[in-house]
Design an enzyme around this catalytic site. Structure first.
Site, PDB file in Angstrom:
ATOM      1  N   HIS A   1     -12.654 -13.068  -2.811  1.00  0.00           N
ATOM      2  CA  HIS A   1     -13.623 -12.077  -3.276  1.00  0.00           C
ATOM      3  C   HIS A   1     -14.590 -12.711  -4.280  1.00  0.00           C
ATOM      4  CE1 HIS A   1     -10.645  -8.533  -2.323  1.00  0.00           C
ATOM      5  NE2 HIS A   1     -10.890  -9.306  -1.282  1.00  0.00           N
TER       6      HIS A   1
ATOM      7  N   HIS B   1       0.883  -1.166   0.000  1.00  0.00           N
ATOM      8  CA  HIS B   1       0.000   0.000   0.000  1.00  0.00           C
ATOM      9  C   HIS B   1       0.919   1.213   0.000  1.00  0.00           C
ATOM     10  CE1 HIS B   1      -2.750  -2.908   2.144  1.00  0.00           C
ATOM     11  NE2 HIS B   1      -3.491  -2.497   1.130  1.00  0.00           N
TER      12      HIS B   1
ATOM     13  N   ASP C   1       2.323   1.665   3.307  1.00  0.00           N
ATOM     14  CA  ASP C   1       3.279   0.657   3.782  1.00  0.00           C
ATOM     15  C   ASP C   1       4.701   1.152   3.502  1.00  0.00           C
ATOM     16  OD1 ASP C   1       1.426  -1.346   4.595  1.00  0.00           O
ATOM     17  OD2 ASP C   1       1.213  -2.051   2.519  1.00  0.00           O
TER      18      ASP C   1
ATOM     19  N   ASP D   1     -14.498 -11.744   5.063  1.00  0.00           N
ATOM     20  CA  ASP D   1     -13.385 -12.077   4.174  1.00  0.00           C
ATOM     21  C   ASP D   1     -12.287 -12.736   5.009  1.00  0.00           C
ATOM     22  OD1 ASP D   1     -11.530 -12.126   2.155  1.00  0.00           O
ATOM     23  OD2 ASP D   1     -11.286  -9.955   2.022  1.00  0.00           O
TER      24      ASP D   1
ATOM     25  N   ASP E   1      -9.469 -14.642   4.147  1.00  0.00           N
ATOM     26  CA  ASP E   1      -8.052 -14.679   3.724  1.00  0.00           C
ATOM     27  C   ASP E   1      -7.328 -15.908   4.263  1.00  0.00           C
ATOM     28  OD1 ASP E   1      -8.401 -12.286   2.333  1.00  0.00           O
ATOM     29  OD2 ASP E   1      -7.620 -11.047   3.947  1.00  0.00           O
TER      30      ASP E   1
ATOM     31  N   GLU F   1      -8.906 -11.812  -6.606  1.00  0.00           N
ATOM     32  CA  GLU F   1      -8.694 -12.476  -5.315  1.00  0.00           C
ATOM     33  C   GLU F   1      -9.689 -13.625  -5.183  1.00  0.00           C
ATOM     34  OE1 GLU F   1      -7.782 -10.340  -1.760  1.00  0.00           O
ATOM     35  OE2 GLU F   1      -8.967 -11.710  -0.531  1.00  0.00           O
TER      36      GLU F   1
ATOM     37  N   ASP G   1      -2.913 -13.247  -0.718  1.00  0.00           N
ATOM     38  CA  ASP G   1      -3.455 -12.302   0.269  1.00  0.00           C
ATOM     39  C   ASP G   1      -4.017 -13.169   1.389  1.00  0.00           C
ATOM     40  OD1 ASP G   1      -4.203 -10.044   1.576  1.00  0.00           O
ATOM     41  OD2 ASP G   1      -5.641  -9.327   0.081  1.00  0.00           O
TER      42      ASP G   1
HETATM   43  C1  GLO Z   1      -9.360  -6.685   1.130  1.00  0.00           C
HETATM   44  C2  GLO Z   1      -8.411  -6.682   0.037  1.00  0.00           C
HETATM   45  C3  GLO Z   1      -7.138  -5.948   0.385  1.00  0.00           C
HETATM   46  C4  GLO Z   1      -6.332  -5.637  -0.847  1.00  0.00           C
HETATM   47  C5  GLO Z   1      -5.145  -4.785  -0.572  1.00  0.00           C
HETATM   48  C6  GLO Z   1      -4.386  -4.428  -1.833  1.00  0.00           C
HETATM   49  O1  GLO Z   1     -10.348  -7.338   1.131  1.00  0.00           O
HETATM   50  O2  GLO Z   1      -8.152  -7.987  -0.380  1.00  0.00           O
HETATM   51  O3  GLO Z   1      -6.367  -6.691   1.284  1.00  0.00           O
HETATM   52  O4  GLO Z   1      -5.928  -6.800  -1.462  1.00  0.00           O
HETATM   53  O5  GLO Z   1      -5.554  -3.638   0.068  1.00  0.00           O
HETATM   54  O6  GLO Z   1      -5.175  -3.738  -2.716  1.00  0.00           O
HETATM   55 MG    MG Z   2      -6.734  -8.731  -1.722  1.00  0.00          MG
END
Ligand code: GLO
Ligand code: MG
Length: 344
Positions: free
Chosen positions: A212, A50, A53, A247, A249, A209, A282
């Site tokens: 998602h 980011h 970051d 979410d 992950d 992702e 992610d």
């Molecule tokens: C959240 C997203 C987030 C993005 C990250 C990069 O649900 O997956 O983690 O991947 O901010 O854009």
């Molecule tokens: Mg992501």
């Protein structure tokens, strides 16, 4: 088919202290330099960022540029590269009701300026890719914003970024909900539709992702196929997700190995990675994980990807074709299951 090598990436946010909406951190915060070193040691090739970051969002440009150069040097010392930079547009008070689709023009201006700066930062750190996760570009209730105007605003915003850096690539990372109730661009198809309305569609693509897609009730490998067919799959966030809830992950393949197998399969069949694309994860460590083993989710995700790659490449293409031609999908089903169980 070429058997190319894959390059793996993760973000610093994937190594975290375990706080969740219901409880505080449970692990030590790890210094950024240690994360970088360790990512290299466990077989990663690059880092996703980011903007904040790299350097805090409020830093002046001289400081930002200097810090980005230092971070780039640190990456280079460990043989790593930056994959992309994403403007973290969802934490600032000015983006409470969205960055791009906010009703307030001052807030939209802030978001655009910050995103342009993100493009500049990306250049300094050595990448021309930025990722847009439109976290708050949606609503909690229908009447709050104008759904048509939202699309127009997003198009204008992307056009402005394309103008700002004529070499940049913009990757949309779509998610159907969370933090918003309903996102305006819930799937990759929505974003690719929008890409064609921008002034330079060739520079607007997608990062998909897994979680998602699953949250949208879709299969991640089919979403990838859609983006691949448009020549627009430029990034992935592989992970896993147990049903329709927050979410999660989770580590790649940890919920549904066959779903993970099919993601690896479609990527490999389409030689994903041969144009410089990277395999991003992610994934988040479980909150229960102790400090000394808090990278295990990243090690496991990479290991599962590589193991599934072997399985994918061991599939007998002739047999698969025959079973398709015979329309014997029960036999096909069992063949894949046997492969996944290591029987075949
Ligand atoms: C959240 C997203 C987030 C993005 C990250 C990069 O649900 O997956 O983690 O991947 O901010 O854009
Ligand atoms: Mg992501």
């Amino acid at each position: 088919m070429s058997h190319h090598e894959y390059r793996f990436t993760a973000g610093p946010w994937n190594i975290h202290s375990g706080a969740d909406p219901f409880g505080p951190p449970v692990r030590q915060e790890i210094p950024f330099a240690d994360k970088i070193k360790r990512l290299h040691e466990i077989g990663y090739h690059g880092v996703q960022f980011h903007d904040d970051d790299i350097v805090e969002a409020e830093a002046d440009w001289t400081t930002a540029e200097r810090t980005a150069r230092e971070v780039k040097k640190l990456l280079e010392e460990h043989g790593l590269v930056a994959e992309f930079v994403a403007p973290r547009l969802w934490e600032d008070p000015r983006t409470i009701d969205g960055a791009v689709t906010s009703n307030d023009p001052d807030c939209r201006r802030y978001a655009l300026d910050r995103s342009k700066r993100c493009l500049d930062l990306a250049r300094v750190i050595g990448t021309n890719k930025i990722v847009l996760w439109p976290a708050r570009e949606g609503t909690y209730l229908r009447e709050a914003k104008d759904a048509k105007l939202a699309v127009e605003r997003m198009t204008e915003y992307i056009n402005a970024l394309l103008d700002h850096d004529p070499e940049c690539l913009i990757l949309g990372e779509m998610k159907p909900n969370e933090p918003m109730d309903q996102a305006y661009f819930p799937t990759v198809g929505h974003f690719i539709g929008l890409a064609y309305r921008t002034k330079d569609p060739d520079r607007v693509g997608a990062l998909i992702e897994s979680a998602h897609a699953i949250l949208a009730g879709l299969d991640p490998s089919d979403e990838m196929g859609y983006a691949l067919a448009h020549g627009k799959l430029w990034g992935v966030h592989l992970n896993d997700q147990n049903g329709l809830k927050f979410d999660e992950d989770k580590s790649f393949g940890s919920v549904d190995l066959r779903r993970a197998f099919n993601q690896v399969r479609i990527l490999d069949e389409n030689e994903y990675g041969t144009n410089g694309e990277m395999v991003g994860f992610d994934v988040k460590a479980l909150r229960t994980q102790k400090d000394e083993v808090c990278y295990r989710h990243l090690e496991n995700s990479r290991r599962t990807f590589l193991r599934l790659l072997e399985v994918v490449r061991s599939v007998d293409a002739g047999r698969l074709e025959r079973l398709r031609a015979e329309r014997d999908y029960e036999a096909l089903d069992q063949y894949i299951l046997d492969k996944l169980m290591g029987i075949e």
